[in-house]
Design an enzyme around this catalytic site. Structure first.
Site, mmCIF file in Angstrom:
data_model
loop_
_atom_site.group_PDB
_atom_site.id
_atom_site.type_symbol
_atom_site.label_atom_id
_atom_site.label_comp_id
_atom_site.label_asym_id
_atom_site.label_seq_id
_atom_site.Cartn_x
_atom_site.Cartn_y
_atom_site.Cartn_z
ATOM 1 N N HIS A 92 0.976 -0.911 -0.387
ATOM 2 C CA HIS A 92 -0.275 0.268 -0.251
ATOM 3 C C HIS A 92 1.202 1.238 0.006
ATOM 4 O O HIS A 92 1.155 2.064 1.073
ATOM 5 C CB HIS A 92 -1.539 0.139 1.050
ATOM 6 C CG HIS A 92 -2.119 0.988 1.198
ATOM 7 N ND1 HIS A 92 -2.872 1.226 0.913
ATOM 8 C CD2 HIS A 92 -1.615 2.349 0.958
ATOM 9 C CE1 HIS A 92 -3.738 1.930 1.077
ATOM 10 N NE2 HIS A 92 -3.512 3.105 1.192
ATOM 11 N N HIS A 275 -9.282 0.906 0.138
ATOM 12 C CA HIS A 275 -9.140 2.277 1.720
ATOM 13 C C HIS A 275 -10.405 1.986 2.362
ATOM 14 O O HIS A 275 -12.061 2.514 1.491
ATOM 15 C CB HIS A 275 -8.865 3.438 1.243
ATOM 16 C CG HIS A 275 -7.870 3.906 0.528
ATOM 17 N ND1 HIS A 275 -7.507 3.515 -0.402
ATOM 18 C CD2 HIS A 275 -6.451 4.017 1.046
ATOM 19 C CE1 HIS A 275 -5.868 3.807 -0.650
ATOM 20 N NE2 HIS A 275 -6.033 4.679 0.205
ATOM 21 N N GLU A 278 -10.329 4.368 7.750
ATOM 22 C CA GLU A 278 -9.639 5.423 7.817
ATOM 23 C C GLU A 278 -10.422 5.899 8.271
ATOM 24 O O GLU A 278 -9.897 6.829 9.609
ATOM 25 C CB GLU A 278 -8.399 5.196 6.943
ATOM 26 C CG GLU A 278 -6.727 5.952 6.638
ATOM 27 C CD GLU A 278 -7.132 6.883 5.407
ATOM 28 O OE1 GLU A 278 -7.373 6.743 4.869
ATOM 29 O OE2 GLU A 278 -5.427 7.105 5.175
HETATM 30 ZN ZN LIG Z 1 -3.292 4.964 0.879
#
Ligand SMILES: [Zn+2]
Length: 415
Positions: A92, A275, A278
């Protein structure tokens, strides 16, 4: 006036340049202590115990500072140099977050693009996302790197240099991502995909590091663009483009709006990651897995807020591409010592360590491993497990994955 002055760190005299930061004085005194400070495992006070910012200047000669360690779990057994020599894999990392500052300045000059600084050091400092207040603010830094990446030659060069840089710290396999959508209209979709692939192929041949390219749809852009990207990406499935991802501001921009792009990618044999967890909570991870069919999760930091989902991620062996320093910079966690990485690993999650953005986050993959060792107390065995987790989570055909895992495993055993 003297060029250097003497200050005291934990009662030991240290000579530093006038105007040096407190953290520089700490580093001159004890490098390991400076690393703990950088990773929030220690803090600094003045002579009377008032906490001060390590970025502050040391002030006058004779100043007294104390460094107090809060999270040391036994002395580190592995040095940063030792971890640099370890074979590693990274899953990543954003290409547009990894430019060499000197290259950025050259590209800007040739393209007449204005940047916030004109030396490599000042530019690196201007682009660091340390102190961003949110994921959204963190993402604004990318406007500067994207500004110089609007030609095929620039994209090719930056991809090439990126692979050289990771190979230099013994990364044997890397998947690097970017969004071709952010290079239009200057480039066509085909140009924006083929340029980095050219740079990658050249660097792979020179370094022996294997590379996969991931393309990112953007949550804040129309779903039709994500689908268009997924359609273009599947044509490059056999020449190094390994997966489709969804990136960008997470909260308020649900992945389900882009589910047609994920469906198209997986119908045509392209792997998917997303994603999630986060900038938003576990419901976002749930959606990435259940609605979009993502096989891996980018970050997944907030997974443990949903115990049942954590169970599922362990049982299904869904890999998490985790990024410690980046999570600190985006305020996903408030201190490294609070990062759930170690808990997840010990719970059986297939978690890997990643940089996210080497320039933006001011780190290398080696730094991220060293941080996990010094601030989270991961043992040598756990760090080796993390390297193998990354290899086992690679978007590679099974026979290539087996070869990667056995190569890296034998290199680790030979250390
Ligand atoms: Zn990222």
């Amino acid at each position: 006036m003297a060029e250097t002055l003497r200050v005291f760190i934990n009662e030991k005299p240290v000579e530093v340049a006038r105007g040096a930061a407190v953290r520089d004085a700490v580093a001159r005194h004890d490098r390991a202590l400076a690393d703990l400070l950088a990773s929030d495992a220690a803090y600094v006070t003045d002579g009377v115990g008032r906490r001060i910012d390590p970025a502050d200047a040391v002030g006058e000669a004779g100043a007294v500072f104390r460094v107090i360690v809060t999270a040391r779990r036994g002395p580190p057994q592995l040095s940063r140099d030792a971890l640099r020599r370890w074979p590693k894999a990274e899953l990543h990392v954003h290409l547009d977050g990894c430019l060499r500052p000197a290259t950025m300045l050259e590209l800007a000059k040739a393209q007449r693009v204005r940047l916030p600084a004109d030396t490599p050091q000042a530019l690196a400092a201007a682009l660091t996302v340390k102190g961003a207040s949110s994921l959204e603010e963190y993402l604004t830094k990318y406007q500067y790197t994207l500004a110089v990446l609007q030609t095929a030659a620039a994209l090719e060069r930056v991809a090439y240099e990126f692979v050289l840089d990771v190979a230099a710290e013994n990364v044997r396999y890397v998947e690097v991502r970017y969004s071709p959508l952010l290079h239009r209209p200057a480039l066509t979709m085909v140009q924006a995909i083929e340029a980095p692939l050219r740079g990658i192929k050249r660097a792979e041949a020179e370094t022996g590091t294997k590379v996969g390219l991931i393309v990112c749809g953007i949550r804040t852009r129309p779903a039709a663009e994500s689908l268009e990207l997924a359609r273009a990406a599947v044509d490059y499935r056999t020449v190094g483009l390994v997966a489709f991802d969804l990136a960008g501001a997470e909260r308020g921009h649900p992945a389900r709006e882009h589910r047609d792009a994920f469906a198209h990618a997986s119908r045509h044999g392209l792997a998917c990651t997303c994603h999630a967890g986060e900038g938003d909570g576990p419901e976002s991870i749930r959606e990435a897995l259940h609605v979009c069919g993502a096989q891996r999760i980018g970050h997944g930091t907030r997974l443990s807020e949903d115990a049942a989902l954590l169970e599922e991620v362990v049982a299904r062996r869904v890999p998490l591409e985790m990024c410690l320093t980046s999570n600190l910079h985006t305020h996903t966690v408030t201190a490294i010592a609070e990062h759930p990485f170690r808990r997840y690993l010990e719970r059986g999650v297939q978690a890997s360590l990643n940089t996210d953005g080497r320039l933006m986050d001011g780190i290398t993959l080696t730094d991220e491993y060293f941080l996990a060792h010094t601030a989270l107390g991961l043992t040598r065995e756990q760090l080796a497990r993390v390297v193998l987790n990354a290899c086992e989570s690679a978007f590679l055909p099974d026979y290539e994955k087996v070869a990667l895992v056995s190569r890296v495993q034998s290199e680790l055993e030979a250390l």
